[in-house]
Design a protein around this motif. Structure first.
Motif, PDB file in Angstrom:
ATOM      1  N   TYR A  13     -32.170   4.656 -16.476  1.00 47.59           N
ATOM      2  CA  TYR A  13     -32.891   3.536 -15.860  1.00 47.59           C
ATOM      3  C   TYR A  13     -32.174   2.212 -16.112  1.00 47.59           C
ATOM      4  N   TYR A  14     -31.814   1.937 -17.371  1.00 49.94           N
ATOM      5  CA  TYR A  14     -31.294   0.606 -17.695  1.00 49.94           C
ATOM      6  C   TYR A  14     -29.845   0.408 -17.250  1.00 49.94           C
ATOM      7  N   SER A  15     -29.095   1.494 -17.030  1.00 53.78           N
ATOM      8  CA  SER A  15     -27.730   1.312 -16.523  1.00 53.78           C
ATOM      9  C   SER A  15     -27.764   0.741 -15.099  1.00 53.78           C
ATOM     10  N   ARG A  16     -28.890   0.913 -14.410  1.00 53.92           N
ATOM     11  CA  ARG A  16     -29.014   0.369 -13.044  1.00 53.92           C
ATOM     12  C   ARG A  16     -28.963  -1.155 -13.019  1.00 53.92           C
ATOM     13  N   THR A  17     -29.339  -1.782 -14.131  1.00 49.57           N
ATOM     14  CA  THR A  17     -29.311  -3.250 -14.169  1.00 49.57           C
ATOM     15  C   THR A  17     -28.168  -3.754 -15.063  1.00 49.57           C
ATOM     16  N   PRO A  52     -28.634   7.529 -30.158  1.00 50.73           N
ATOM     17  CA  PRO A  52     -27.702   6.394 -30.145  1.00 50.73           C
ATOM     18  C   PRO A  52     -27.263   5.981 -28.735  1.00 50.73           C
ATOM     19  N   GLU A  53     -27.239   6.941 -27.804  1.00 50.93           N
ATOM     20  CA  GLU A  53     -26.802   6.607 -26.434  1.00 50.93           C
ATOM     21  C   GLU A  53     -27.820   5.717 -25.721  1.00 50.93           C
ATOM     22  N   ALA A  54     -29.023   5.582 -26.311  1.00 52.22           N
ATOM     23  CA  ALA A  54     -30.057   4.741 -25.699  1.00 52.22           C
ATOM     24  C   ALA A  54     -29.946   3.274 -26.134  1.00 52.22           C
TER      25      ALA A  54
END
Ligand SMILES: CC(C)(COP(=O)(O)OP(=O)(O)OC[C@H]1O[C@@H](n2cnc3c(N)ncnc32)[C@H](O)[C@@H]1OP(=O)(O)O)[C@@H](O)C(=O)NCCC(=O)NCCS
Length: 184
Positions: A131-135, A152-154
């Motif tokens: 979701y957050y990679s979209r922004t 950790p990837e989050a």
């Protein structure tokens, strides 16, 4: 201004003290039974937390009802030289019947634009990378989280000033209300 599918207008504005109960309710409903109590408490605690200042809280409002909220609270980066103005983004919620219409993205983007205009350099988030990679948030930066992470990837960051992430190293220390290890 954002238009919902039904044609009802959705406005985004900074939250007021009088919005606290609606914000609590929004997070409780959006996060559901397992997480709702903890996240709604976190949202209200942050709004009352002096160590979170400066803070940006945006609400999306439709027909006088709060249907979205995102909170950006200040963090410091221990060991960073030069110091960078940084925030963490949490929590974010959109009321279920308004989900999937771009409102979460809109809240994030408006928040980032506002923080940039206020001189912020870095924004961090712990959340779903899909979701957050979209922004524009990305893992693989050099800022250490306040606690050991289960995922950790989050742990993602975004720079509002070119080069800010490359030039900043250190450990993130967040507001008191966000510091409990169980949030990480
Ligand atoms: C996550 C949330 C804020 C997204 O808000 P939204 O307004 O529905 O999001 P947008 O309309 O901007 O984006 C929707 C897109 O994101 C996707 N998406 C939503 N939640 C997602 C998640 N957790 N992981 C990955 N993708 C997600 C949707 O599938 C949709 O994809 P599509 O555009 O390909 O159809 C909202 O679903 C919500 O409040 N959920 C409950 C609380 C929560 O999980 N908050 C985030 C904690 S990290």
């Amino acid at each position: 201004m954002l238009k919902q599918r039904t044609g009802r207008a959705v406005n985004i504005r900074e939250s007021l003290d009088t919005d606290k109960e609606s914000i609590r309710q929004l997070h409780r409903n959006a996060f559901g039974e397992t997480e709702g109590d903890a996240v709604s408490k976190l949202a209200v605690d942050l709004l009352e937390d002096r160590t979170a200042l400066p803070l940006l809280s945006l609400v999306a409002e439709a027909d006088d009802e709060i249907v979205g909220n995102v909170i950006f609270s200040s963090v410091t980066i221990e060991g960073a030289d030069p110091a960078a103005s940084a925030y963490t983004m949490a929590p974010l919620a959109v009321a279920s019947r308004f989900q999937g219409q771009g409102l979460g993205t809109k809240l994030i983007k408006l928040g980032l634009e506002t923080l940039k205009a206020r001189g912020a350099a870095i924004v961090l988030v712990l959340g779903d990378p899909n979701y957050y990679s979209r922004t524009g948030f990305q893992a693989g930066h050099s800022l250490k989280p306040p606690h050991a992470l289960r995922y950790p990837e989050a742990w993602m960051a975004l720079e509002l000033v070119e080069g800010a992430l490359e030039n900043t190293r250190g450990t993130v220390r967040c507001a008191a209300s966000l510091s409990a290890p169980e949030y990480w």
